[in-house]
Design a protein around this motif. Structure first.
Motif, PDB file in Angstrom:
ATOM      1  N   TRP A  21      -5.968  12.590   1.070  1.00  0.00           N
ATOM      2  CA  TRP A  21      -4.670  11.919   1.136  1.00  0.00           C
ATOM      3  C   TRP A  21      -4.857  10.678   2.001  1.00  0.00           C
ATOM      4  O   TRP A  21      -5.046  10.774   3.211  1.00  0.00           O
ATOM      5  CB  TRP A  21      -3.648  12.871   1.731  1.00  0.00           C
ATOM      6  N   SER A  22      -4.865   9.512   1.386  1.00  0.00           N
ATOM      7  CA  SER A  22      -5.204   8.310   2.126  1.00  0.00           C
ATOM      8  C   SER A  22      -4.490   7.088   1.547  1.00  0.00           C
ATOM      9  O   SER A  22      -3.808   7.175   0.521  1.00  0.00           O
ATOM     10  CB  SER A  22      -6.720   8.094   2.112  1.00  0.00           C
ATOM     11  N   ARG A  23      -4.647   5.947   2.194  1.00  0.00           N
ATOM     12  CA  ARG A  23      -3.990   4.720   1.780  1.00  0.00           C
ATOM     13  C   ARG A  23      -4.733   4.083   0.613  1.00  0.00           C
ATOM     14  O   ARG A  23      -5.968   4.086   0.559  1.00  0.00           O
ATOM     15  CB  ARG A  23      -3.931   3.719   2.933  1.00  0.00           C
ATOM     16  N   THR A  24      -3.957   3.561  -0.305  1.00  0.00           N
ATOM     17  CA  THR A  24      -4.519   2.840  -1.436  1.00  0.00           C
ATOM     18  C   THR A  24      -3.497   1.796  -1.882  1.00  0.00           C
ATOM     19  O   THR A  24      -2.396   1.721  -1.344  1.00  0.00           O
ATOM     20  CB  THR A  24      -4.876   3.790  -2.592  1.00  0.00           C
ATOM     21  N   GLU A  25      -3.850   1.009  -2.861  1.00  0.00           N
ATOM     22  CA  GLU A  25      -2.965  -0.064  -3.313  1.00  0.00           C
ATOM     23  C   GLU A  25      -1.763   0.488  -4.069  1.00  0.00           C
ATOM     24  O   GLU A  25      -1.882   1.366  -4.914  1.00  0.00           O
ATOM     25  CB  GLU A  25      -3.741  -1.025  -4.223  1.00  0.00           C
ATOM     26  N   LYS A  26      -0.608  -0.025  -3.755  1.00  0.00           N
ATOM     27  CA  LYS A  26       0.611   0.325  -4.478  1.00  0.00           C
ATOM     28  C   LYS A  26       0.609  -0.397  -5.814  1.00  0.00           C
ATOM     29  O   LYS A  26       0.335  -1.600  -5.873  1.00  0.00           O
ATOM     30  CB  LYS A  26       1.831  -0.099  -3.654  1.00  0.00           C
ATOM     31  N   ILE A  53       8.202   0.309 -15.047  1.00  0.00           N
ATOM     32  CA  ILE A  53       9.134   0.885 -14.075  1.00  0.00           C
ATOM     33  C   ILE A  53       8.311   1.469 -12.938  1.00  0.00           C
ATOM     34  O   ILE A  53       7.276   2.107 -13.184  1.00  0.00           O
ATOM     35  CB  ILE A  53       9.960   2.002 -14.737  1.00  0.00           C
ATOM     36  N   LEU A  54       8.746   1.278 -11.709  1.00  0.00           N
ATOM     37  CA  LEU A  54       8.075   1.894 -10.565  1.00  0.00           C
ATOM     38  C   LEU A  54       8.895   3.099 -10.112  1.00  0.00           C
ATOM     39  O   LEU A  54      10.088   2.981  -9.805  1.00  0.00           O
ATOM     40  CB  LEU A  54       7.927   0.902  -9.418  1.00  0.00           C
ATOM     41  N   VAL A  55       8.251   4.263 -10.087  1.00  0.00           N
ATOM     42  CA  VAL A  55       8.911   5.510  -9.713  1.00  0.00           C
ATOM     43  C   VAL A  55       8.391   5.988  -8.366  1.00  0.00           C
ATOM     44  O   VAL A  55       7.172   6.034  -8.146  1.00  0.00           O
ATOM     45  CB  VAL A  55       8.675   6.601 -10.775  1.00  0.00           C
ATOM     46  N   ARG A  56       9.298   6.327  -7.472  1.00  0.00           N
ATOM     47  CA  ARG A  56       8.932   7.007  -6.235  1.00  0.00           C
ATOM     48  C   ARG A  56       8.785   8.484  -6.580  1.00  0.00           C
ATOM     49  O   ARG A  56       9.752   9.147  -6.985  1.00  0.00           O
ATOM     50  CB  ARG A  56      10.009   6.816  -5.166  1.00  0.00           C
ATOM     51  N   VAL A  57       7.571   8.995  -6.469  1.00  0.00           N
ATOM     52  CA  VAL A  57       7.279  10.367  -6.888  1.00  0.00           C
ATOM     53  C   VAL A  57       7.778  11.347  -5.832  1.00  0.00           C
ATOM     54  O   VAL A  57       7.433  11.230  -4.648  1.00  0.00           O
ATOM     55  CB  VAL A  57       5.771  10.557  -7.134  1.00  0.00           C
ATOM     56  N   ARG A  58       8.592  12.283  -6.253  1.00  0.00           N
ATOM     57  CA  ARG A  58       9.090  13.337  -5.357  1.00  0.00           C
ATOM     58  C   ARG A  58       8.366  14.657  -5.570  1.00  0.00           C
ATOM     59  O   ARG A  58       8.354  15.512  -4.683  1.00  0.00           O
ATOM     60  CB  ARG A  58      10.589  13.537  -5.582  1.00  0.00           C
ATOM     61  N   THR A  97       0.844  -1.193   0.000  1.00  0.00           N
ATOM     62  CA  THR A  97       0.000   0.000   0.000  1.00  0.00           C
ATOM     63  C   THR A  97       0.879   1.243   0.000  1.00  0.00           C
ATOM     64  O   THR A  97       2.088   1.186   0.257  1.00  0.00           O
ATOM     65  CB  THR A  97      -0.924   0.037   1.232  1.00  0.00           C
ATOM     66  N   MET A  98       0.264   2.354  -0.310  1.00  0.00           N
ATOM     67  CA  MET A  98       0.971   3.640  -0.352  1.00  0.00           C
ATOM     68  C   MET A  98      -0.026   4.738  -0.047  1.00  0.00           C
ATOM     69  O   MET A  98      -1.250   4.515  -0.021  1.00  0.00           O
ATOM     70  CB  MET A  98       1.565   3.873  -1.747  1.00  0.00           C
ATOM     71  N   ASN A  99       0.472   5.953   0.148  1.00  0.00           N
ATOM     72  CA  ASN A  99      -0.388   7.126   0.265  1.00  0.00           C
ATOM     73  C   ASN A  99      -0.586   7.738  -1.118  1.00  0.00           C
ATOM     74  O   ASN A  99       0.330   7.751  -1.942  1.00  0.00           O
ATOM     75  CB  ASN A  99       0.248   8.164   1.189  1.00  0.00           C
ATOM     76  N   ALA A 111       0.574  10.410  -6.218  1.00  0.00           N
ATOM     77  CA  ALA A 111       0.759   9.249  -5.365  1.00  0.00           C
ATOM     78  C   ALA A 111       2.236   9.080  -5.036  1.00  0.00           C
ATOM     79  O   ALA A 111       3.109   9.592  -5.743  1.00  0.00           O
ATOM     80  CB  ALA A 111       0.227   7.996  -6.053  1.00  0.00           C
ATOM     81  N   GLU A 112       2.519   8.347  -3.965  1.00  0.00           N
ATOM     82  CA  GLU A 112       3.911   8.111  -3.594  1.00  0.00           C
ATOM     83  C   GLU A 112       4.650   7.281  -4.630  1.00  0.00           C
ATOM     84  O   GLU A 112       5.861   7.431  -4.802  1.00  0.00           O
ATOM     85  CB  GLU A 112       3.967   7.415  -2.236  1.00  0.00           C
ATOM     86  N   TYR A 113       3.924   6.412  -5.343  1.00  0.00           N
ATOM     87  CA  TYR A 113       4.524   5.570  -6.364  1.00  0.00           C
ATOM     88  C   TYR A 113       3.621   5.536  -7.597  1.00  0.00           C
ATOM     89  O   TYR A 113       2.385   5.555  -7.481  1.00  0.00           O
ATOM     90  CB  TYR A 113       4.715   4.134  -5.856  1.00  0.00           C
ATOM     91  N   VAL A 114       4.238   5.470  -8.766  1.00  0.00           N
ATOM     92  CA  VAL A 114       3.476   5.357 -10.006  1.00  0.00           C
ATOM     93  C   VAL A 114       4.208   4.404 -10.940  1.00  0.00           C
ATOM     94  O   VAL A 114       5.445   4.416 -11.020  1.00  0.00           O
ATOM     95  CB  VAL A 114       3.266   6.736 -10.670  1.00  0.00           C
TER      96      VAL A 114
END
Length: 317
Positions: free
Chosen positions: A20-25, A33-38, A3-5, A103-106
């Motif tokens: 801003w809540s939890r959802t599936e990563k 490719i999985l990117v950690r969004v900054r 999961t991620m925010n 999202a934290e990840y895309v």
């Protein structure tokens, strides 16, 4: 963790539906490719999707996560991806109607991204993809702009307009910008050769004609500005109506002046051209305000105010 925010919306509506809540990563396929969004940014299409204004494209049921622009770091690479590695810093976009960047990840494909331009922060880079790719499509593909041609940018200091001015100048065009009195200095700093203050002058009464009329403000229409176009001039809107999309391509076959619209798609090769413009000093995003992603509702409200000069950035740190 699976999961991620993320900024999640389960109904169409105003900025208050954004949470801003939890959802599936997102999982990735071998070609993804999985990117950690900054960082991300707000584009008008984001809040039009949120409002349900474009549900014919985004779906009758609202998307769970909005957002098109992204900049961040690669944290996972599919087995069949060869051009990128974990730790690479990248920027790019996903399709706005589908969303996913707030999202934290895309999950993306190599076609969605390019290496982060040197000299840009994550926030600056995240303000570029959708608007710059839109303008790249307009200038290079639709208008095929040549040096010496004359471009008018209506709304030259907004999120997409300020990019249009810079990219048109980089191609050697003469650029006329349209803005209010308070933004005259900004327009000139962007490189506009001429500036029309719409609070003091009627744009439609000008005697000049143009090879390209880019209606970044989306407050004109082809019929109203046709007399400002040269014999083979083009009017382009970044926010097309359904009627424009259906009927204009047919009508354009029978006239020299064209009524066109933009439909931006991810394009890694074009992103690399944009990167070259940044690194050569010909393109730089303006950030009006930056909001932490948890203040997404405030960021959307400000974007909708019509007062933004440049872009609204979103940070995840």
């Amino acid at each position: 963790m699976n999961t991620m925010n993320a900024v999640v919306t389960r109904s169409y509506g105003g900025a208050e539906v954004l949470t801003w809540s939890r959802t599936e990563k997102p999982p990735i396929s071998p070609r993804q490719i999985l990117v950690r969004v900054r960082a991300s940014s707000v584009n008008p299409v984001d809040w039009k999707v949120r409002q349900g204004d474009v549900r014919i494209f985004s779906g009758l049921r609202p998307p769970l996560v909005l957002g098109a622009d992204l900049a961040g770091e690669i944290v996972e690479v599919g087995a069949k991806v060869t051009d990128y590695a974990v730790g690479d810093q990248v920027y790019g976009m996903v399709r706005a109607f589908k969303g996913g960047a707030y999202a934290e990840y895309v999950a993306v494909t190599p076609e969605n991204i390019a290496p982060l331009p040197s000299g840009l922060s994550f926030s600056e880079a995240a303000c570029l993809p959708l608007v710059s790719l839109t303008i790249h499509q307009m200038l290079y593909s639709r208008a095929k702009l040549a040096a010496g041609q004359h471009v008018l940018v209506n709304g030259c200091c907004g999120g997409i307009g300020h990019i249009a001015v810079q990219m048109a100048k980089a191609l050697g065009a003469e650029v006329t910008g349209v803005c209010s009195t308070r933004n005259l200095t900004v327009a000139k700093a962007l490189g506009a050769d001429n500036v029309i203050d719409y609070t003091q002058q009627n744009l439609l009464a000008t005697q000049q004609t143009y090879d390209l009329f880019f209606d970044a403000a989306a407050n004109q229409h082809f019929g109203a500005v046709r007399h400002l176009l040269r014999s083979k001039g083009i009017y382009i809107s970044p926010i097309p109506s359904v009627a424009n999309m259906i009927f204009s391509p047919i009508a354009n076959k029978f006239r020299q002046q064209k009524n066109s619209y933009l439909w931006v798609e991810p394009d890694a090769e074009a992103l690399r051209t944009i990167t070259a413009l940044v690194e050569s000093g010909n393109l730089r995003p303006l950030i009006d305000r930056s909001y932490p992603i948890k203040q997404i509702s405030d960021a959307h409200r400000y974007s909708e105010s019509g007062r933004v000069v440049g872009k609204v950035a979103l940070t995840f740190d």
